[in-house]
Design a protein around this motif. Sequence first.
Motif, short mmCIF file in Angstrom:
data_model
loop_
_atom_site.label_atom_id
_atom_site.label_comp_id
_atom_site.label_asym_id
_atom_site.label_seq_id
_atom_site.Cartn_x
_atom_site.Cartn_y
_atom_site.Cartn_z
N THR A 1 0.69 -1.23 -0.08
CA THR A 1 -0.13 0.11 -0.16
C THR A 1 0.88 1.16 0.00
N GLY A 2 2.14 1.21 -0.43
CA GLY A 2 2.87 2.22 -0.55
C GLY A 2 2.98 2.98 -1.94
N PRO A 3 4.16 3.37 -2.56
CA PRO A 3 4.49 4.02 -3.51
C PRO A 3 3.96 3.21 -4.64
N VAL A 4 4.07 1.90 -4.60
CA VAL A 4 3.89 0.98 -5.90
C VAL A 4 2.49 1.37 -6.21
N LEU B 1 4.72 -7.47 -7.63
CA LEU B 1 5.50 -5.88 -7.43
C LEU B 1 6.59 -6.18 -8.21
N GLU B 2 7.59 -7.45 -8.34
CA GLU B 2 8.56 -7.51 -8.82
C GLU B 2 8.56 -7.24 -10.43
N THR B 3 7.29 -7.77 -10.87
CA THR B 3 7.12 -7.51 -12.45
C THR B 3 6.96 -5.98 -12.76
N THR B 4 6.73 -5.18 -11.86
CA THR B 4 6.24 -3.89 -12.01
C THR B 4 7.38 -2.87 -11.70
N SER C 1 -2.70 -9.86 -11.46
CA SER C 1 -2.05 -10.78 -10.99
C SER C 1 -2.67 -11.74 -10.16
N LYS C 2 -2.17 -13.04 -10.00
CA LYS C 2 -3.06 -14.03 -9.41
C LYS C 2 -2.50 -14.65 -8.13
N GLY D 1 -2.26 -9.95 -5.83
CA GLY D 1 -3.58 -9.65 -6.42
C GLY D 1 -4.83 -9.65 -5.86
N ASP D 2 -4.81 -10.68 -5.13
CA ASP D 2 -6.20 -10.99 -4.36
C ASP D 2 -6.35 -9.95 -3.39
N PHE D 3 -5.24 -9.26 -2.65
CA PHE D 3 -5.49 -8.21 -1.52
C PHE D 3 -5.92 -6.95 -2.36
N TYR D 4 -5.27 -6.52 -3.63
CA TYR D 4 -5.60 -5.56 -4.16
C TYR D 4 -7.25 -5.66 -4.86
N ARG D 5 -7.44 -6.61 -5.40
CA ARG D 5 -9.00 -6.74 -5.82
C ARG D 5 -10.01 -6.64 -4.71
N ALA D 6 -9.68 -7.44 -3.70
CA ALA D 6 -10.71 -7.50 -2.40
C ALA D 6 -10.78 -6.39 -1.64
N THR D 7 -9.76 -5.38 -1.49
CA THR D 7 -9.73 -3.95 -0.87
C THR D 7 -10.09 -2.98 -1.75
N SER D 8 -9.76 -3.02 -2.93
CA SER D 8 -10.23 -1.94 -3.72
C SER D 8 -11.62 -1.85 -4.30
#
Length: 793
Positions: A232-235, A331-334, A350-351, A355-362
């Motif tokens: 949840t930082g600069p990325v 995160l490594e791929t970006t 991402s799977k 990716g699960d975190f981003y989809r669920a919370t966002s």
Amino acid sequence: MSAQRVIKKVAVLGSGVMGSRIACHFANIGVQVLLLDIVPKDAPAGDKKARNKIVNDALEFALKSNPSPIYLKSFAKRISTGNFEDDMPKIAECDWTIEVVVERLDIKQTVFESVEKFRKPGTLITSNTSGIPIHLMAEGRSEDFRKNFCGSHFFNPPRYLKLLEIIPTKDTSPGVVNFLLEFGEKFLGKTTVLAKDTPAFIGNRIGVFSIMSLLHYVQKTGLTVEEVDKLTGPVIGHPKSATFRTNDVVGLDTMVHVANGLFKNAPDDEANELFEIPDFVNRMLTNNWLGSKTGQGFYKKEKVDGVNQFYALDLKSLDYKPSQKVKFAALETTKTVESLKDRLKILFASKDKAGDFYRATSYQLFAYSSKRIPEIADELYKIDAAMNAGFGWEMGPFEKWDALGVEDTVKEMEASSNKPAKWVYDMLESGAKSFYVIENGKRMYYDIPSKAYKVIPGTEDFILLKNITATNTVWKNSGSTITDIGDGILNLAFHTKMNTIGGEVIEGINKAITLAEAGYKGLVISNEGANFSAGANVGMIFMMAVEQEFDELNAVIKAFQNTMMRIRYSSIPVVAAPHQMALGGGCEMCLHADKVVAHAELYMGLVEFGVGLIPGGGGTKEFALRLSDELQDGDIEVNNFRERFLTIGQAKVSTSAYEAFEFGYLKKGRDVVVVSQNRLLAEAKRHCLQMAEDGYTQPVQRTDIKVLGKQALGLAYVGANTMYSGNYISEHDVKISQKLGYVLSGGDLSQPSLVSESYLLDLEREAFLSLCTEKKTLERIQSILTGGKVLRN
């Protein structure tokens, strides 16, 4: 802005953390401030010092805090202090009274009752409350009071966080609201957002929901503190402090206070249960683990054998464990993906666990934000603006949603039981596929009632490169872009990593000047990166020095110097518009511009000493030139020399644009400061155009620079040796100091002499190159490149 309403003096009632800092920010912009607070118990009548102890101590504490709430220490003289009992009548002299006392309705109402006895009719009265309904505070007050009263919610720290929420009641005059919205943006440099009188207003309603939903997700999935902060930082375009570090800085009790208020005061909120405090947070409160203010929160720091050791809280066991570095494949791929929009698409697709975190919370956040319209705001851009300015998000919820594609994301949201509000479906059915569009250089938002796009109010006077670059680009290379910003003015922006200056930027500067000289009136150098420029590409310098390619390095430095001189001696006016960091070469660029239109938040300095060098792009030459121009008959010349020498030798960096004047980086009477960053480019263009229309004359290179020779050089040598003898600097620092002194004094001349700029540039380049041959200089550069740390070897 209303011609008859002018803000010359402001009263701030309450000198706590917020009150004292709000007072400082008004002093920053030139307003006289009356800061009042309560009288200490048992303070005797007539003892002014004792009766003003609370307010004076609070202001003193604020002024000593870091980062500073004030642009320049001398600006504090604009603040006078007093107390509620003796000095409340003085608010009759004020154009605006801001209440910032403790968050209790009864106390605020008592303060307002006193205010009404003394304030001049027609003057503004606002409250900085973050949680108490605004209309309740105005109950029982006169019609004139209620007409001129509303909420003005600053975010802490007021100097640095841009959000200012304006919250009117049904009785607030529309003229008052419009005035505050414009004044806040134009003069205070804020993103002013019109909010409704609903629990936590806009920023905290969405921000605290985002945090609380994340806490519940963490409790359910077992993600660690370090993992969440990595995600949840600069990325994703959020601050470096991410989630848990931010909580530690703000204070866990503060976040819980807002969450409890929402749980209690927004019972009809469909996500109300998410504002319930998780068990592990309640246990932290019981333990008084509130964050920085109590020495530990989600993180803590301890000295182990004299070395700082960082620990993170295990949210299951509530034990502290050594902080771990975490990695996620997504995160490594970006890592090499510069565009946030492109990065978000990869992360959400991402799977893995990320990716699960981003989809669920966002998706939960997107749905929640859509359902807050029209409850907390009528227009969607206000929610994004509040999150950008109040929480430091590069993209707000609707902007992220746009980046991912609204239509496709809605389908995924439905599949995860996060169905958005009906108006989103209506928007898609109307043929509108995004929340924002750009037309004719203006950013427009989707207006829900009219189902049409409208220009964001208040942005009509802004020139924002991100809105015009696609259609107005004249030329570009891999590191810079030249844009036609209208009326015969070009803008050069660079967009390398940290906006460092290498070959592609040098090429861009020369191309921009060539184009401007051929068919335009002038050139502005500005960009919309996080920083104006972190300076020259020291990695390139390091590689050349290590490979001992000194002829090539000499050519590179000479090209840099020539480019800076071209900025100074072109046939068209060149205006630099720096913001945030303008270091090393970025500072030198500004030193050579015809004029600098600086953002107030400007951290400018010639910092080459820290990497074992002296300024080599004309910076040392320019300081010698400015020293010559400043010398007056009767001056003790070596004192002026010492001041310039120490500014470079101590690598002084301004903490504001105003301090940059004090250090000599900006010129009084020539350069100007703009508080609103959104207006920076428009203001720079205006000054550039004015210079052109006033009949700009191409300057002639200087040959009349007075240098002091041996008398100043001796001072530099003696000073450096004395510092070395006292163990204040290293042997290598002495060598750099001697090189710096040699250039600034014009070399080993037997007496003060007049020299040319080209003579000084040759001395500067020779000194720079000789330092590049030093092993200790290379060690310093390597330390910066590999660890970002200044090495004093």
